[in-house]
Design a protein around this motif. Structure first.
Motif, mmCIF file in Angstrom:
data_model
loop_
_atom_site.group_PDB
_atom_site.id
_atom_site.type_symbol
_atom_site.label_atom_id
_atom_site.label_comp_id
_atom_site.label_asym_id
_atom_site.label_seq_id
_atom_site.Cartn_x
_atom_site.Cartn_y
_atom_site.Cartn_z
ATOM 1 N N VAL A 117 0.857 -1.233 0.194
ATOM 2 C CA VAL A 117 0.012 0.031 -0.081
ATOM 3 C C VAL A 117 0.806 1.267 0.135
ATOM 4 N N GLY A 118 2.191 1.010 -0.431
ATOM 5 C CA GLY A 118 2.932 2.445 -0.221
ATOM 6 C C GLY A 118 4.456 2.157 -0.530
ATOM 7 N N LEU A 119 5.337 3.076 -0.815
ATOM 8 C CA LEU A 119 6.610 2.876 -1.134
ATOM 9 C C LEU A 119 7.501 3.732 -0.291
ATOM 10 N N VAL A 120 8.345 3.483 0.397
ATOM 11 C CA VAL A 120 9.307 4.210 0.839
ATOM 12 C C VAL A 120 10.787 4.144 0.043
ATOM 13 N N ILE A 121 11.167 5.338 -0.524
ATOM 14 C CA ILE A 121 12.379 5.111 -1.263
ATOM 15 C C ILE A 121 13.506 6.047 -0.471
ATOM 16 N N GLY A 122 14.493 5.266 -0.161
ATOM 17 C CA GLY A 122 15.748 5.747 0.634
ATOM 18 C C GLY A 122 16.783 6.448 -0.621
ATOM 19 N N THR A 123 17.129 7.701 -0.353
ATOM 20 C CA THR A 123 18.008 8.192 -1.092
ATOM 21 C C THR A 123 18.658 9.331 -0.790
ATOM 22 N N ARG A 124 19.868 9.743 -1.587
ATOM 23 C CA ARG A 124 20.649 10.862 -1.308
ATOM 24 C C ARG A 124 19.973 12.209 -1.772
ATOM 25 N N PRO A 125 20.209 13.353 -1.185
ATOM 26 C CA PRO A 125 19.647 14.432 -1.537
ATOM 27 C C PRO A 125 20.220 15.084 -2.944
ATOM 28 N N ASP A 126 21.238 14.609 -3.214
ATOM 29 C CA ASP A 126 21.807 14.972 -4.801
ATOM 30 C C ASP A 126 21.346 14.026 -5.736
ATOM 31 N N CYS A 127 20.594 13.090 -5.506
ATOM 32 C CA CYS A 127 20.157 11.985 -6.598
ATOM 33 C C CYS A 127 18.560 12.057 -6.739
ATOM 34 N N ILE A 128 18.014 13.372 -6.839
ATOM 35 C CA ILE A 128 16.633 13.462 -7.265
ATOM 36 C C ILE A 128 16.732 14.658 -8.225
ATOM 37 N N ASP A 129 15.706 14.591 -9.235
ATOM 38 C CA ASP A 129 15.642 15.738 -10.083
ATOM 39 C C ASP A 129 14.080 15.874 -10.299
ATOM 40 N N ASP A 130 13.757 17.053 -11.111
ATOM 41 C CA ASP A 130 12.247 17.223 -11.347
ATOM 42 C C ASP A 130 11.573 16.356 -11.905
ATOM 43 N N THR A 131 12.047 15.694 -12.948
ATOM 44 C CA THR A 131 11.517 14.787 -13.653
ATOM 45 C C THR A 131 10.690 13.601 -12.936
ATOM 46 N N LEU A 132 11.956 13.073 -12.262
ATOM 47 C CA LEU A 132 11.650 12.064 -11.250
ATOM 48 C C LEU A 132 10.422 12.598 -10.080
ATOM 49 N N LEU A 133 10.660 13.632 -9.610
ATOM 50 C CA LEU A 133 9.471 14.262 -8.716
ATOM 51 C C LEU A 133 8.227 14.335 -9.215
ATOM 52 N N ASP A 134 8.225 14.724 -10.591
ATOM 53 C CA ASP A 134 6.831 14.931 -11.136
ATOM 54 C C ASP A 134 6.338 13.494 -11.333
ATOM 55 N N TYR A 135 6.941 12.329 -11.282
ATOM 56 C CA TYR A 135 6.551 11.108 -11.787
ATOM 57 C C TYR A 135 6.055 10.531 -10.087
ATOM 58 N N LEU A 136 6.862 10.908 -9.114
ATOM 59 C CA LEU A 136 6.627 10.550 -7.691
ATOM 60 C C LEU A 136 5.420 11.262 -7.317
ATOM 61 N N THR A 137 5.075 12.560 -7.650
ATOM 62 C CA THR A 137 3.949 13.406 -7.419
ATOM 63 C C THR A 137 2.842 12.471 -8.037
ATOM 64 N N GLN A 138 2.822 12.010 -9.043
ATOM 65 C CA GLN A 138 1.527 11.249 -9.793
ATOM 66 C C GLN A 138 1.277 10.171 -8.943
ATOM 67 N N LEU A 139 2.473 9.554 -8.716
ATOM 68 C CA LEU A 139 2.285 8.105 -7.983
ATOM 69 C C LEU A 139 1.704 8.313 -6.498
ATOM 70 N N ALA A 140 1.853 9.588 -6.032
ATOM 71 C CA ALA A 140 1.466 9.812 -4.425
ATOM 72 C C ALA A 140 0.034 10.244 -4.403
ATOM 73 N N ARG A 141 -0.403 10.107 -5.694
ATOM 74 C CA ARG A 141 -1.882 10.544 -5.612
ATOM 75 C C ARG A 141 -2.843 9.402 -5.462
ATOM 76 N N GLN A 142 -1.985 8.178 -5.816
ATOM 77 C CA GLN A 142 -2.785 6.926 -5.751
ATOM 78 C C GLN A 142 -2.317 6.178 -4.732
ATOM 79 N N THR A 143 -1.284 6.293 -3.912
ATOM 80 C CA THR A 143 -0.635 5.495 -2.779
ATOM 81 C C THR A 143 0.358 6.531 -2.040
#
Ligand code: SF4
Length: 317
Positions: A117-143
């Motif tokens: 029912v959800g994802l927890v994604i461990g990462t470094r602060p220098d390893c995200i970008d807006d394209t990934l964040l946009d995708y995760l934003t969409q995903l966060a609407r469902q889960t």
């Protein structure tokens, strides 16, 4: 106050129960990532304290698919709690460090597993970008999607010493870009890093409170075999907290932390055979009980001494 009156701090378990009508358990997944601090992009030696083997449970093996790891993890918990649901915890290494297509396929493979029912994604602060964040934003609407940033400390000197390969401004930028997207923002810090005393940690609590995190995980400094820190510690041992000292530090930290911050944990328990020091012999829940009982006995609560830096500045003007 945002949290249960029976608890002296804003605990993750209560927060989670307010969001899900059933018990939810994280299952760790090793999806075969590496990290830029190991593969040569930033360095090859990794952070001085890091040995990823110390936080992988036995069911979690990178040669198995994400689905298989989750199915086996579910079996492990299901015997005790048949009604339980799960969050896939992409934990080992840097779990956003790949192409967007590859990341999508891994995250979606996890979400396709029944009862996840959800994802927890461990990462470094220098390893995200807006394209990934946009995708995760969409995903966060469902889960429920949590991005858990390894912060470790707010002190740039310490970040250099532990060879993180990023500074604290990088953390601020990552959190800022993640805010307002419906993604739960998690952070992970280590208390007792070499060169940091209790006062430094207490100061950090205010900084973490104002960063914009939703959930904070706190770990004690542990010296793990096979790390550069183990070598440094052997050559030049530094102070590691006893359970009593650490409990007092955690209580002070919580008092200086905003009451809005959800606190997920206070310690980690590395496998015995990998741990050099400190050998507390306490399970995580035993340490949590020590801290909670101490807070109740002494009438101390999360947020009771929190003063935001901006308020402190305006008072001094
Ligand atoms: S702690 Fe994380 S960022 Fe540092 S070396 Fe280990 S996996 Fe890489």
């Amino acid at each position: 106050m945002n949290y249960s009156v029976s608890m002296p701090y804003n605990d993750y378990g209560t927060w989670l129960r307010q969001r899900f009508p059933y018990k939810v358990q994280k299952i760790s997944v090793d999806a075969g990532f590496t990290c830029p601090n190991r593969d040569g992009r930033l360095g090859t030696g990794g952070c001085i304290y890091c040995n990823n083997d110390s936080f992988n449970p036995s069911y979690c093996q990178r040669e198995k698919s994400v689905k298989q790891q989750l199915v086996e993890g579910k079996e492990f918990f299901r015997r005790k709690y048949p009604e339980m649901r799960y969050m896939a915890y992409f934990q080992a290494f840097t779990n956003t460090y790949s192409t967007l297509d590859h990341l999508k396929s891994l995250y979606e493979e996890a979400l396709d597993v029944e009862d996840v029912v959800g994802l927890v994604i461990g990462t470094r602060p220098d390893c995200i970008d807006d394209t990934l964040l946009d995708y995760l934003t969409q995903l966060a609407r469902q889960t429920m999607v949590t991005l858990e940033y390894g912060i470790e400390t707010a002190n740039d000197d310490t970040l250099r010493l532990i060879r993180r390969g990023h500074d604290f401004q990088c953390v601020r930028d990552a959190v800022e870009r993640t805010k307002g997207r419906g993604i739960v923002i998690g952070g992970h810090v280590i208390l007792g890093l070499p060169g940091e005393d209790a006062e430094e940690s207490v100061r950090q609590a205010t900084i973490m409170s104002e960063l914009g995190l939703d959930v904070l995980k706190i770990h004690q400094m542990q010296i793990i075999r096979g790390t550069r820190l183990a070598q440094m510690y052997a050559e030049n041992p530094f102070h590691l907290y006893s359970p009593e000292e650490y409990s007092e530090l955690i209580v002070r930290y919580l008092e200086h932390l905003s009451e809005d911050m959800v606190v997920e944990r206070f310690a980690s328990q590395s496998p015995k055979e990998m741990l050099i020091a400190p050998k507390w012999g306490l399970k995580n829940y035993e340490l949590t009980n020590l801290i909670v009982n101490k807070m109740k006995r002494e009438g101390r609560r999360q947020g009771s001494l929190f003063v935001s830096n901006s308020l402190a500045m305006s008072r001094s003007l």
